[in-house]
Design a protein around this motif. Structure first.
Motif, short mmCIF file in Angstrom:
data_model
loop_
_atom_site.label_atom_id
_atom_site.label_comp_id
_atom_site.label_asym_id
_atom_site.label_seq_id
_atom_site.Cartn_x
_atom_site.Cartn_y
_atom_site.Cartn_z
N LEU A 244 -14.14 27.14 -9.55
CA LEU A 244 -13.31 26.51 -8.53
C LEU A 244 -13.56 25.01 -8.32
O LEU A 244 -12.59 24.23 -8.29
CB LEU A 244 -13.44 27.26 -7.20
CG LEU A 244 -12.45 28.41 -7.01
CD1 LEU A 244 -12.83 29.24 -5.78
CD2 LEU A 244 -11.02 27.89 -6.88
N LEU A 247 -11.92 23.23 -11.13
CA LEU A 247 -10.47 23.28 -11.04
C LEU A 247 -9.95 22.31 -9.97
O LEU A 247 -8.91 21.67 -10.16
CB LEU A 247 -9.99 24.70 -10.72
CG LEU A 247 -10.35 25.80 -11.74
CD1 LEU A 247 -9.73 27.12 -11.31
CD2 LEU A 247 -9.90 25.42 -13.14
N HIS A 248 -10.67 22.20 -8.86
CA HIS A 248 -10.27 21.28 -7.81
C HIS A 248 -10.44 19.82 -8.23
O HIS A 248 -9.65 18.96 -7.83
CB HIS A 248 -11.10 21.53 -6.54
CG HIS A 248 -10.79 22.82 -5.86
ND1 HIS A 248 -9.51 23.34 -5.76
CD2 HIS A 248 -11.59 23.71 -5.21
CE1 HIS A 248 -9.54 24.48 -5.10
NE2 HIS A 248 -10.78 24.73 -4.76
N ALA A 255 -5.93 28.38 -12.66
CA ALA A 255 -6.61 29.66 -12.52
C ALA A 255 -5.86 30.66 -13.39
O ALA A 255 -4.72 31.02 -13.09
CB ALA A 255 -6.60 30.11 -11.06
N ALA A 266 -6.92 28.29 -5.62
CA ALA A 266 -6.39 27.41 -6.67
C ALA A 266 -4.94 27.01 -6.39
O ALA A 266 -4.17 27.79 -5.83
CB ALA A 266 -6.50 28.10 -8.02
#
Length: 291
Positions: A244, A247-248, A255, A266
């Motif tokens: 996470l 991804l951020h 995701a 996400a």
């Protein structure tokens, strides 16, 4: 300008013109562009609609994915990917545990850790401890007989590299696996944890420091600095809670077939497409894919 992308699995090309045009009209979007008939289409928007999340949920029952993102700078210069349940279908530690006779127990811990219910580092040490005494030679057999690639991975790597992008496999798993998968798919580099071995057997320990969620962000920042690009030029993909923060941080964080906690947090979620979804999200059409 924003871009709305609708897509589904290439194995079941069920995306139809009626669905695309209905949503485009409802949102007042521009002309639709088909990236791959039956599989992916996109259209421009002046603003992000207020009901994006509700529409995404509604489309899930039709086995369709939806993403709305800024239109500028979609084609990225760096791909950072998780390995387990992302670039491959399996969780490597679960496969090793099965060989050690503790598969079901370890798989349960893995599932909870990937959903963010357990501390990643503690859960990893516990699971690796259960592998103590397993012959190191088992790893090669697991890679050969148990590990299968996630569909679309080869095309994703080949296409982005053909366009000059750099690719990195960054995993909370183990270097013995990432080295093999990176070589098979053509990643430029790979990072993971190291299983400690003595006298040809796993010691039940992993080398420090543990590569967890913070290390994935560190990898992103180190590689972008080395390449002289910003995080906005990164597309990242993963499925677990330890992915996470990565991804951020990435310009586009995807995701892919992710755990519930990850899907809840996400911005871009792909549950039906394969890894080629990352190409459609960047605006690549099927004819631009590199075989």
């Amino acid at each position: 300008m924003f871009i709305a992308t609708l897509l589904t699995s290439p194995e079941t090309p069920i995306l139809n013109r009626e669905t695309v045009e209905s949503l485009r009209n409802a949102w007042g979007g521009g002309d639709a562009r088909w990236l791959d008939p039956g599989v992916a289409a996109e259209f421009p928007l002046a603003n992000v609609p207020d009901n994006v999340d509700q529409v995404w949920h509604d489309l899930q029952s039709l086995k369709l994915d939806l993403a709305v993102q800024p239109g500028a700078g979609r084609k990225k210069q760096l791909l950072i990917a998780d390995m387990d349940s992302t670039m491959i279908r399996q969780e490597c530690i679960d496969e090793l545990a099965d060989e050690a006779g503790v598969g079901a127990h370890v798989a349960g811990i893995t599932a909870r850790a990937m959903n963010g219910e357990l501390d990643f580092e503690a859960a990893l040490r516990e699971r690796v401890g259960l592998l103590k005494g397993l012959p190191e030679s088992v790893i090669a057999g697991v890679i050969r007989d148990r590990i299968t690639l996630m569909p679309g991975g080869t095309v994703l790597l080949n296409t982005m590299k053909a366009q000059g992008a750099y690719t990195a496999l960054v995993s909370g798993g183990f270097t013995a696996f990432t080295a093999a998968i990176a070589a098979r798919l053509g990643f430029d580099e790979n990072r993971a944890n190291t299983l400690l071995v003595a006298d040809g057997k796993l010691t039940g320990m992993v080398a420090d420091p543990i590569l967890g969620k913070e290390a994935k962000v560190t990898a992103l920042e180190e590689i972008t600095t080395r390449l002289g690009i910003g995080a906005d030029q990164v597309i990242a993909v993963g499925d677990g809670a330890n992915d996470l923060p990565m991804l951020h941080r990435a310009g586009t964080g995807v995701a892919l077939h992710a755990k519930p906690k990850v899907q809840a947090e996400a911005k871009i979620r792909v549950n039906h497409g394969d890894l080629t979804a990352l190409l459609y999200l960047q605006g690549y059409a099927r004819e631009e894919f590199a075989a």
